[in-house]
Enzyme design. Structure first.
Site, short mmCIF file in Angstrom:
data_model
loop_
_atom_site.label_atom_id
_atom_site.label_comp_id
_atom_site.label_asym_id
_atom_site.label_seq_id
_atom_site.Cartn_x
_atom_site.Cartn_y
_atom_site.Cartn_z
N ARG A 55 -23.19 20.42 -15.53
CA ARG A 55 -23.32 20.68 -16.97
C ARG A 55 -24.67 20.30 -17.58
NH1 ARG A 55 -18.86 16.25 -19.07
NH2 ARG A 55 -19.90 14.37 -18.34
N LYS A 59 -16.45 10.89 5.15
CA LYS A 59 -17.59 11.61 4.56
C LYS A 59 -18.83 11.48 5.43
CE LYS A 59 -20.44 9.49 2.53
NZ LYS A 59 -20.38 8.91 1.20
N HIS A 80 -45.97 1.41 13.06
CA HIS A 80 -46.59 2.72 13.23
C HIS A 80 -46.16 3.37 14.53
CE1 HIS A 80 -49.66 5.74 12.57
NE2 HIS A 80 -50.04 5.57 13.83
N GLU A 116 -43.81 3.18 6.93
CA GLU A 116 -45.06 2.41 6.80
C GLU A 116 -45.77 2.72 5.47
OE1 GLU A 116 -48.38 3.46 9.58
OE2 GLU A 116 -46.98 4.96 10.33
N GLU A 164 0.86 -1.19 0.00
CA GLU A 164 0.00 0.00 0.00
C GLU A 164 0.89 1.23 0.00
OE1 GLU A 164 -3.37 0.86 -0.16
OE2 GLU A 164 -2.42 2.85 -0.13
N GLU A 193 -23.17 15.05 -2.17
CA GLU A 193 -22.93 14.82 -0.74
C GLU A 193 -22.15 15.98 -0.13
OE1 GLU A 193 -23.13 9.96 -0.50
OE2 GLU A 193 -21.15 10.89 -0.61
N TYR A 237 -22.64 11.55 -6.98
CA TYR A 237 -22.62 11.26 -5.54
C TYR A 237 -21.79 12.28 -4.75
CZ TYR A 237 -23.81 6.17 -5.97
OH TYR A 237 -24.38 4.95 -6.17
N TYR A 290 -7.27 -1.94 10.75
CA TYR A 290 -7.04 -2.61 9.47
C TYR A 290 -5.65 -3.24 9.42
CZ TYR A 290 -11.16 -1.57 6.66
OH TYR A 290 -12.43 -1.58 6.14
N CYS A 308 -12.15 4.30 0.91
CA CYS A 308 -13.35 4.28 1.75
C CYS A 308 -13.05 4.73 3.18
CB CYS A 308 -13.97 2.88 1.75
SG CYS A 308 -15.29 2.71 2.95
P1 NDP Z 1 -20.07 10.33 -10.56
O1 NDP Z 1 -19.67 9.50 -11.71
O2 NDP Z 1 -21.16 9.89 -9.66
O3 NDP Z 1 -20.45 11.79 -11.07
C1 NDP Z 1 -19.56 12.54 -11.85
C2 NDP Z 1 -20.25 13.87 -12.14
O4 NDP Z 1 -19.32 14.73 -12.76
C3 NDP Z 1 -21.41 13.70 -13.08
O5 NDP Z 1 -22.39 14.58 -12.67
C4 NDP Z 1 -20.78 14.10 -14.43
O6 NDP Z 1 -21.71 14.67 -15.31
C5 NDP Z 1 -19.84 15.19 -14.01
N1 NDP Z 1 -18.72 15.34 -14.92
C6 NDP Z 1 -17.94 14.39 -15.46
N2 NDP Z 1 -16.98 14.91 -16.23
C7 NDP Z 1 -17.15 16.24 -16.19
C8 NDP Z 1 -16.47 17.33 -16.78
N3 NDP Z 1 -15.41 17.15 -17.55
N4 NDP Z 1 -16.92 18.58 -16.51
C9 NDP Z 1 -17.98 18.78 -15.72
N5 NDP Z 1 -18.66 17.79 -15.12
C10 NDP Z 1 -18.25 16.52 -15.36
O7 NDP Z 1 -18.72 10.58 -9.79
P2 NDP Z 1 -18.37 11.11 -8.35
O8 NDP Z 1 -17.07 11.80 -8.51
O9 NDP Z 1 -19.50 11.88 -7.74
O10 NDP Z 1 -18.22 9.76 -7.53
C11 NDP Z 1 -17.37 8.73 -8.01
C12 NDP Z 1 -17.87 7.38 -7.63
O11 NDP Z 1 -17.66 7.18 -6.25
C13 NDP Z 1 -19.36 7.17 -7.83
O12 NDP Z 1 -19.66 6.72 -9.11
C14 NDP Z 1 -19.68 6.16 -6.80
O13 NDP Z 1 -19.56 4.89 -7.36
C15 NDP Z 1 -18.67 6.37 -5.71
N6 NDP Z 1 -19.26 7.02 -4.54
C16 NDP Z 1 -20.27 6.41 -3.86
C17 NDP Z 1 -20.85 7.02 -2.77
C18 NDP Z 1 -21.97 6.36 -2.04
O14 NDP Z 1 -22.19 5.17 -2.23
N7 NDP Z 1 -22.72 7.09 -1.22
C19 NDP Z 1 -20.38 8.32 -2.30
C20 NDP Z 1 -19.34 8.88 -3.10
C21 NDP Z 1 -18.81 8.24 -4.17
P3 NDP Z 1 -22.66 13.77 -16.26
O15 NDP Z 1 -23.82 13.36 -15.43
O16 NDP Z 1 -23.01 14.74 -17.33
O17 NDP Z 1 -21.84 12.63 -16.74
#
Ligand code: NDP
Length: 461
Positions: free
Chosen positions: A202, A52, A439, A444, A36, A185, A181, A100, A44
């Site tokens: 966008r 987070k 309830h 529910e 690592e 968040e 996500y 860990y 995570c």
């Molecule tokens: P996501 O893939 O969820 O979202 C990326 C966002 O960035 C989308 O809205 C995308 O737009 C936008 N985007 C991508 N490229 C560009 C760009 N060049 N310019 C502007 N906007 C852009 O990624 P995250 O970074 O939010 O999270 C990564 C991953 O981490 C998630 O997919 C998830 O699997 C995991 N995660 C899970 C969580 C949970 O379970 N609660 C919490 C945090 C992360 P568009 O929609 O147009 O593609």
């Protein structure tokens, strides 16, 4: 086998998937090493889900304080101390990191705290020691890293989810790029903690790919809490002003003056410089390791699990994949991970829990009855706070099968876990209806909705 190796298994990356695979393989009697380069625990534990969630809890007190007054409590004078939150969070992450490490040591796994790269189908180079060791099996579990936009002038001024957990000062103003996500968040976290928060996305609605009704409600609720949204826009330049603030220019011509800009525009598989291609491992378009149902790459002795394979990028999935790999390769028991119907939660404010098809997906596949209730939760009645919850169940009329469930509001993540069991078991709407309500709860609603809000029918061909 005539050949002998230094290790039965060498794991690269001690995150959720790698650690689980290493420990289980060791329990099956394998001689295991793991490397690592950052901190044991991976994204995570160190700079993802766990810190987070702690910050989401911190931000949630804003709602609790607001609710408290209506229940007779006075909370005058409540203040928030960013440095204390970060220090306490770091302390907790140190504790988990130690657990860990201890678990690996207890399992008899040899730990190398440095980068390791692949030198061949059975060869791993331990970079800090400048030596190559051999392993019968190599597991790549290096995860992912935040995407950046290096074409953006001033991009180096922006932070990502890697840095956001370590900011020395709470920004007074933040602009967050992205609508997934992480963006959603962190918009909730910063807004809840009192930062002036703008999310720049966008397209036209956050959380693309999730149920549209749920996405809309989450955005409306976030707006009601104070988050500002700029849609159909992207950053075109970031520049540091004399007063230290960042001037963020947008394509629309608009500018935002903020203390931090955070990019949350997706994550990429961490395969750069790992030596995989030279070893013959086939990578996908984004650099993900291409694997079969047993997480085996195109090189039979090299496997990969977790985000580096870009299948379903969630911690529990990586853990399952790591466990299944170890059982299959070292435990004599072939296990295939089922990537369908994975429940998940977005720890937005309000929270979102989901499993199965969205209304849009279900309607594209066939007929669907949409049971949906949006209501004010009981907690918000005395407090008078504006808040709406959503409970939504999608049912295939012919089979009565529940295709998807979506919940927005308090405890939605916890609910998603239990709903995941029901949907995975193939529960029908009649099963939901036959279940006695608890309830008074918000949940529910899930077993008391009798009439569909919409009956969507595909045109007869
Ligand atoms: P996501 O893939 O969820 O979202 C990326 C966002 O960035 C989308 O809205 C995308 O737009 C936008 N985007 C991508 N490229 C560009 C760009 N060049 N310019 C502007 N906007 C852009 O990624 P995250 O970074 O939010 O999270 C990564 C991953 O981490 C998630 O997919 C998830 O699997 C995991 N995660 C899970 C969580 C949970 O379970 N609660 C919490 C945090 C992360 P568009 O929609 O147009 O593609």
């Amino acid at each position: 086998m005539s050949e002998t190796f230094d290790y039965d298994l060498f794991v690269i990356g001690a995150g959720s998937g790698g650690v689980r695979a290493a420990r289980i393989a060791a329990q099956h009697g394998a001689k295991v090493a793991i490397a690592e380069e950052h901190r044991v625990g991976g994204t995570c534990v160190i700079r993802g889900c766990v810190p987070k969630k702690l910050m989401v809890y911190a931000a949630g007190f804003a709602d609790h304080f607001e609710d408290a007054a209506g229940y007779g409590w006075s909370h005058a004078g409540a203040t928030f101390d960013w440095a204390r939150l970060i220090a306490n969070k770091d302390h907790e992450i140190d504790r988990l990191n130690a657990i860990y490490i201890n678990n690996l040591v207890k399992a008899g796994v040899e730990l190398f705290m440095c980068r390791a790269t692949v030198k061949g189908p059975h060869a791993v180079r331990i970079e800090a020691e400048d030596r190559v060791v051999s392993a019968r099996v190599v597991l790549v579990a290096t995860g992912g890293y935040p995407s950046t936009d290096e074409t953006l002038p001033g991009h180096e001024l922006a932070i990502s989810s890697n840095e956001v957990f370590y900011l020395e000062r709470q920004p007074k103003r933040i602009a967050i790029a992205g609508g997934g996500y992480i963006a959603v968040e962190f918009a909730g976290i910063f807004n809840g903690l009192g930062t002036d928060t703008t999310l720049v996305y966008r397209r036209d609605e956050i959380l693309r790919g999730f149920d549209h009704e749920a996405r809309t409600l989450i955005r409306q609720e976030m707006e009601a809490r104070g988050v500002k949204f700029v849609f159909h826009d992207i950053f075109t330049e970031l520049a540091r002003q004399e007063d230290g603030a960042i001037r963020a220019s947008l394509r629309s011509g608009r500018t935002l003056t903020v203390d931090e800009v955070m990019f949350a525009i997706g994550r990429r598989p961490a395969t750069k410089g790992l030596g995989l291609e030279a070893a013959g491992v086939e990578l996908g378009a984004g650099g993900a390791v291409l694997v079969d149902e047993h997480s085996r790459s195109s090189v039979p002795s090299i496997y990969a699990v977790g985000d580096v394979t870009d299948r379903v990028n969630l911690t529990p999935v990586a853990i399952r994949e790591g466990h299944a790999f170890a059982d299959t390769v070292f435990g004599g028991k072939k296990v295939v991970v089922d990537h369908r119907l994975v429940p998940s939660a977005v720890f937005s404010q309000p929270e979102f829990g989901t499993v199965g098809l969205t209304e849009e997906e279900a309607a594209a596949e066939g007929d669907v009855d949409v049971y949906s209730a949006t209501f004010r939760p009981m907690l918000a009645t005395l407090s008078g706070r504006h808040e709406k919850m959503l409970m939504k169940v999608l049912v295939e009329p012919k089979s009565d099968k529940v295709l998807g469930v979506h919940v927005v509001g308090h405890g939605a993540g916890e609910l998603a876990q239990v709903l995941g069991i029901a949907v995975k078991m193939g529960a029908t709407k009649s099963d939901f209806d036959a279940t006695m309500a608890v309830h008074p709860t918000a949940a529910e609603e899930l077993v008391t909705m009798r009439t569909p809000a919409r009956r969507l029918r595909r045109e007869a061909a």
